[in-house]
Design a protein around this motif. Structure first.
Motif, mmCIF file in Angstrom:
data_model
loop_
_atom_site.group_PDB
_atom_site.id
_atom_site.type_symbol
_atom_site.label_atom_id
_atom_site.label_comp_id
_atom_site.label_asym_id
_atom_site.label_seq_id
_atom_site.Cartn_x
_atom_site.Cartn_y
_atom_site.Cartn_z
ATOM 1 N N LYS A 22 0.696 -0.919 0.326
ATOM 2 C CA LYS A 22 -0.191 0.001 -0.048
ATOM 3 C C LYS A 22 0.765 1.405 0.015
ATOM 4 O O LYS A 22 1.865 1.436 1.021
ATOM 5 C CB LYS A 22 -0.631 0.236 1.093
ATOM 6 C CG LYS A 22 -1.880 -1.203 1.505
ATOM 7 C CD LYS A 22 -3.542 -0.127 0.407
ATOM 8 C CE LYS A 22 -4.427 -1.351 0.153
ATOM 9 N NZ LYS A 22 -4.901 -2.078 0.946
ATOM 10 N N ARG A 24 1.114 5.618 -0.434
ATOM 11 C CA ARG A 24 -0.320 7.357 -0.048
ATOM 12 C C ARG A 24 -0.101 7.573 -1.998
ATOM 13 O O ARG A 24 1.361 7.927 -1.912
ATOM 14 C CB ARG A 24 0.684 7.597 0.952
ATOM 15 C CG ARG A 24 -0.661 7.766 2.582
ATOM 16 C CD ARG A 24 -0.331 9.124 2.910
ATOM 17 N NE ARG A 24 -0.807 8.938 4.903
ATOM 18 C CZ ARG A 24 -0.192 7.331 5.255
ATOM 19 N NH1 ARG A 24 1.431 7.487 5.120
ATOM 20 N NH2 ARG A 24 -1.183 7.693 6.632
ATOM 21 N N ASN A 26 -0.818 11.631 -3.944
ATOM 22 C CA ASN A 26 -1.427 12.427 -3.757
ATOM 23 C C ASN A 26 -2.653 12.815 -4.120
ATOM 24 O O ASN A 26 -2.488 14.278 -5.176
ATOM 25 C CB ASN A 26 -0.184 13.679 -3.776
ATOM 26 C CG ASN A 26 0.847 13.903 -5.403
ATOM 27 O OD1 ASN A 26 -0.325 12.467 -6.457
ATOM 28 N ND2 ASN A 26 1.497 14.808 -6.359
ATOM 29 N N ALA A 358 5.421 15.764 1.257
ATOM 30 C CA ALA A 358 4.241 15.112 1.446
ATOM 31 C C ALA A 358 3.180 16.154 2.909
ATOM 32 O O ALA A 358 2.512 16.557 2.768
ATOM 33 C CB ALA A 358 4.345 14.004 1.834
ATOM 34 N N LYS A 362 -0.512 18.707 2.643
ATOM 35 C CA LYS A 362 -1.095 18.516 3.356
ATOM 36 C C LYS A 362 -1.414 19.546 3.670
ATOM 37 O O LYS A 362 -2.673 20.691 3.820
ATOM 38 C CB LYS A 362 -0.489 17.487 4.422
ATOM 39 C CG LYS A 362 -0.568 16.036 4.947
ATOM 40 C CD LYS A 362 0.206 15.474 5.046
ATOM 41 C CE LYS A 362 0.028 13.953 5.060
ATOM 42 N NZ LYS A 362 1.541 13.467 6.155
ATOM 43 N N GLU A 386 -7.448 13.919 3.512
ATOM 44 C CA GLU A 386 -6.462 12.880 4.149
ATOM 45 C C GLU A 386 -6.439 12.358 2.006
ATOM 46 O O GLU A 386 -7.247 12.024 1.024
ATOM 47 C CB GLU A 386 -6.821 11.287 4.504
ATOM 48 C CG GLU A 386 -7.019 12.213 5.691
ATOM 49 C CD GLU A 386 -9.079 12.310 6.435
ATOM 50 O OE1 GLU A 386 -9.851 11.726 5.424
ATOM 51 O OE2 GLU A 386 -9.457 13.037 6.702
ATOM 52 N N MET A 387 -4.505 12.146 2.417
ATOM 53 C CA MET A 387 -3.804 11.312 1.134
ATOM 54 C C MET A 387 -4.761 10.199 0.670
ATOM 55 O O MET A 387 -4.716 9.153 1.357
ATOM 56 C CB MET A 387 -2.919 11.832 0.967
ATOM 57 C CG MET A 387 -2.004 12.771 0.404
ATOM 58 S SD MET A 387 -0.088 11.599 0.059
ATOM 59 C CE MET A 387 0.284 13.446 0.433
ATOM 60 N N ALA A 388 -5.397 10.006 -0.269
ATOM 61 C CA ALA A 388 -5.560 8.257 -0.919
ATOM 62 C C ALA A 388 -4.582 7.332 -0.708
ATOM 63 O O ALA A 388 -2.875 7.433 -1.404
ATOM 64 C CB ALA A 388 -6.371 7.997 -2.325
ATOM 65 N N ILE A 389 -4.824 6.587 -0.285
ATOM 66 C CA ILE A 389 -3.921 5.072 0.762
ATOM 67 C C ILE A 389 -4.670 3.969 -1.159
ATOM 68 O O ILE A 389 -5.297 3.653 -0.641
ATOM 69 C CB ILE A 389 -3.761 4.441 1.909
ATOM 70 C CG1 ILE A 389 -3.952 5.507 2.753
ATOM 71 C CG2 ILE A 389 -3.880 3.049 1.632
ATOM 72 C CD1 ILE A 389 -4.100 4.864 4.084
ATOM 73 N N ILE A 705 4.348 4.088 2.424
ATOM 74 C CA ILE A 705 3.738 3.716 4.100
ATOM 75 C C ILE A 705 5.265 3.169 4.651
ATOM 76 O O ILE A 705 5.075 2.994 6.026
ATOM 77 C CB ILE A 705 2.155 3.252 4.134
ATOM 78 C CG1 ILE A 705 1.335 4.059 2.948
ATOM 79 C CG2 ILE A 705 2.006 3.347 5.616
ATOM 80 C CD1 ILE A 705 0.108 3.712 2.917
#
Length: 840
Positions: A22, A24, A26, A358, A362, A386-389, A705
């Motif tokens: 997984k 993150r 943007n 990152a 944010k 929130e950033m997509a995971i 991550i």
């Protein structure tokens, strides 16, 4: 799903190869789209302005003027050009068209501050069509494109309207976060945002961006910085014609304010400079009096010029302003190509580690305040903060091969990097006939001889056969006749070895372009022999690492092969005769509308797809589609046939430098040109074609991550592939981060398949593309994109130097030439060189 939804290739399935992880991204999910129809209005402002900022001021003035009549509290978004969108219909009357008069209140120039604004209702947009497209049930119609445009305009509307921000395209910039660069410019940090359709949902792609602006303030201060001087005192002797040309080219079109008229501080645009200084520039007043500009300012304003030796600024016909009364306005973008020093500082400013980038993204999300944005609320749009995971996979590294006589000839590199120690080139060339030209006066011959001994040893270490270890060394004047010098070096090499000359080495005094460009023009287009340039400081150091890099380049220039993939690593290429193409188009620097564009094509000539032949065409300025691609492809197919003794049955074509908006144009022109070229060679010849667009200019970034999925630079591991969540809703595309990040945040390469007659699975294409990133000939690391388009990029950059009588020293444009003259001024590369990789 039916094929009718796109003319491009559909994604066959989801990839499975590699270790699932997984990351993150943007991207920020749009959790709710407008549930009502959106009303689209055409906006016409008369007189027409090309300035979005002024257009927005006019629009805001209209909103205040008509707040109670037309707008009535409706939150309308405007793109600064010709489109406005509203969540409710405006009461424009029976014709759905209304014209208003708006005055911006400029008492100094009332005739230039009154505008007519016409608003016309043109469409009602139902977003159900967009929802079907995202689900893969409908095509990308005009309605879908307009729906995406609504979201783009919606998220840009507030930042573009704020006084503190300067907006350009999809980015806005913040003057508080800036850093000065050399020669009178500065870089501002900003944020990029774009609405992106992805499988099943809309996403907002938000990234950090940076742009370069002129430093505001007194114009004389800017002139000092442009010319790289310490103070204006250095210019008291007057400016040379060349200096005036450089300044004029740099500041033309800039907006300025004058300081000598008290409250009447008018704005002007710079048209040109006078060739005479202020105390010698004459003009005649309306009553027939003749003055110098300096004399007039003394009489009219009782102002004695402090810098009468500077030229004047021409802002209108016969309106001359001394530089010292001119102030450059802030927020003006620098659109020219950055020089070396500016580029180096810009990289330092923009090069941020992944975790810092990152965090900055944010901060951008907090600044943008999607939650509290009244316009987003009016359109019922909600965005996750929130950033997509997202899902990703890490592909295993390929096994690469060197010559069997190497220590560990076959191995799998770890971390995208490996060592050349103990390795011999797969196919090593012989070096018999060569010579050295020394363009550095202070470099003793003994130092060059020591370097040659070290270099010859390195050549031997990688397996090359060096027959002549003491080549002739010629000393030459870097300001002299370079063509005559290189021809002499060519003759010396041939006479000494009694053989056809193979290579000319040049020891360069500095990194300047003019000498390097002329060496390459002569060696590539006049003599037809590869050249290798080296800076004198590297020659005097004679470092092992540098010699190894030079050896890799020289071996390829002489027709050798450094590294390859075993046949079982590239089954698609190895099983049947296959040709791999790479293509790119290089354009002149921004703002240059006279020089031509250059189309470059390379094509593999062996079963390992590591040796490439090449073809170049010069075409009209800023033409993106390759105009003569059919003939270029025919040339390469003929060379392949003569080299390999058979016709390719399959074509794998990687095309760099095409944007999304040009996909259909590329399909209609370039894909058809390739197919037509095959049929033109033989009416029965129809190899299967896979045509892939390669994109580096995008804003997708991935952040690991888990620590196990992170390399020491903080980036994702080489081989990280993403083909779900943030890709096209249903077309065949994927992101691949193939290289190990040296500094900053790594940018993945985006591959988008336009046509696929070879029926690739997502795994087969991603793995093949990733593995080919390990075959780049001039270093021992995986690179960021497939080698073929990377080679095409190098080839196009080299072709810029093939222009006769180009003045590289001051970048002067040759606008006096017509388009045909421009194209004709380029010389063709000698045919023998086109078969080897002379541009490495």
């Amino acid at each position: 799903m039916v094929q009718e939804i796109t003319t491009l290739t559909l994604r066959p399935s989801e990839g499975k190869a590699g270790r699932p992880i997984k990351v993150r991204a943007n991207f920020f999910e749009v959790t709710s789209l407008p549930n009502q129809n959106i009303h689209h209005y055409d906006v016409r402002i008369d007189p027409i302005l090309k300035n979005d900022k002024v257009n927005r001021k006019i629009w805001e003035a209209l909103e205040v003027l008509e707040a109670d009549n037309i707008f009535k509290g409706i939150k309308i978004i405007y793109d600064g050009r010709a489109n406005a969108f509203a969540p409710k219909a405006l009461p424009l009357g029976p014709t759905s068209l209304k014209t208003f008069e708006v005055n911006l209140g400029d008492s100094r120039n009332p005739e230039k501050s009154t505008f007519r604004v016409a608003i016309k209702h043109v469409n009602e947009i139902n977003l159900e069509e967009l929802a079907r497209f995202l689900r893969g049930e409908g095509a990308s119609t005009n309605n879908v494109l307009t729906s995406v445009m609504v979201l783009d305009v919606l998220i840009r509307h507030m930042p573009a309207s704020l006084v503190d921000y300067t907006a350009f395209g999809r980015s806005f910039f913040i003057p508080q976060d800036k850093r000065p660069l050399p020669n009178g410019v500065e870089t501002w940090q900003g944020y990029y945002q774009s609405a992106r359709p992805t499988p099943g949902k809309m996403m907002l792609n938000v990234d950090v961006s940076a742009s370069v602006f002129y430093q505001p303030g007194p114009l004389p201060d800017l002139i000092v910085k442009i010319l790289g001087k310490r103070s204006l005192d250095e210019l008291r002797g007057g400016l040379r014609d060349r200096d005036i040309k450089i300044i004029e080219r740099t500041i033309k079109g800039l907006r300025l304010k004058v300081t000598h008229r008290g409250e009447q501080r008018r704005d002007y645009g710079i048209q040109r400079l006078t060739i005479t200084p202020a105390d010698k520039t004459m003009f005649t007043t309306e009553d027939g009096q003749e003055y110098t500009v300096a004399g007039f300012f003394q009489k009219q304003y009782n102002k004695r010029l402090a810098f009468p030796f500077l030229p004047c600024v021409v802002v209108r016909k016969d309106v001359f302003l001394p530089m010292e009364v001119c102030n450059i306005l802030p927020g003006q973008r620098f659109r020219q190509k950055l020089n070396e020093a500016q580029t180096a500082e810009m990289i330092k400013f923009t090069c941020t580690k992944p975790h810092i980038r990152a965090n900055k993204i944010k901060q951008g999300i907090q600044l943008l305040q999607y939650q509290a944005n009244p316009y987003l609320q009016a359109f019922s749009v909600k965005v996750k903060p929130e950033m997509a995971i997202i899902k990703a996979r890490v592909l295993p590294p390929p096994t690469i091969s060197y010559h069997p006589a190497s220590q560990e000839p076959v191995f799998a590199p770890q971390g995208g990097v490996w060592s050349l120690r103990g390795k011999k080139a797969c196919t090593a060339a012989s070096l018999t006939s060569w010579s050295i030209v020394n363009f550095t006066h202070q470099m003793p011959i003994t130092v060059i001889q020591r370097f040659v001994r070290e270099l010859c040893q390195t050549f031997s270490d990688i397996g090359m056969n060096v027959i002549n270890r003491t080549p002739d060394i010629i000393s030459a004047d870097p300001q002299g006749n370079i063509e005559r010098t290189l021809k002499e070096a060519w003759l010396k090499a041939g006479n000494q070895a009694k053989a056809q000359p193979q290579l000319i080495f040049c020891v360069m005094p500095h990194r300047g372009t003019p000498l390097y460009a002329e060496v390459k023009r002569v060696s590539d287009t006049v003599i037809g022999v590869p050249s290798q340039c080296l800076q004198s400081k590297h020659v005097s150091e004679a470092k092992k690492q540098l010699c190894a890099n030079v050896a890799l380049k020289v071996n390829m220039k002489l027709g050798g092969q450094n590294v390859k993939l075993a046949p079982n690593q590239i089954p698609f290429i190895a099983q049947r005769p296959t040709i791999v193409f790479g293509a790119d188009v290089s354009h002149p620097a921004p703002g240059d509308f006279s020089r031509p564009s250059i189309a470059a094509l390379v094509a593999s000539m062996d079963v390992n797809a590591v040796r490439y032949a090449s073809s170049i065409r010069i075409q009209a300025n800023r033409t993106e589609v390759i105009a003569d691609l059919g003939n270029m492809v025919k040339d390469m197919l003929k060379v392949f046939y003569h080299t390999c003794g058979q016709k390719p049955e399959r074509i794998l074509f990687y095309r760099d430098g095409i944007s999304e908006g040009q996909f259909s144009e590329s399909m209609n022109n370039e894909v058809n040109a390739i197919k037509a070229a095959c049929l033109a060679l033989d009416p029965t010849y129809n190899p299967t074609l896979t045509f892939i667009i390669v994109q580096k200019r995008h804003h997708a970034r991935f952040f690991p991550i888990d620590q196990r999925d992170t390399e020491k630079s903080g980036n994702c591991l080489p081989g990280t592939v993403v083909d779900t969540d943030v890709v096209h809703p249903f077309e065949f595309d994927f992101y691949l981060q193939s290289h190990s990040g040296l500094q900053g945040t790594s940018r993945p390469t985006h591959y988008h398949v336009l046509k696929d007659e070879n029926n690739f699975t997502p795994d087969a294409l991603a793995e093949l593309s990733y593995r080919m990133c390990y075959t780049y000939g001039r270093c021992t690391r995986a690179i960021s994109m497939v080698t073929a388009p990377y080679y095409a990029h190098l080839l196009a950059a080299r072709a810029r130097f093939h222009r006769r009588n180009e003045n590289w020293s001051d970048g002067a444009t040759t606008e006096s030439m017509d388009s045909e003259g421009q194209i004709a001024s380029f010389s063709a590369v000698k045919p023998d060189l086109q078969k080897v990789m002379y541009y490495m």
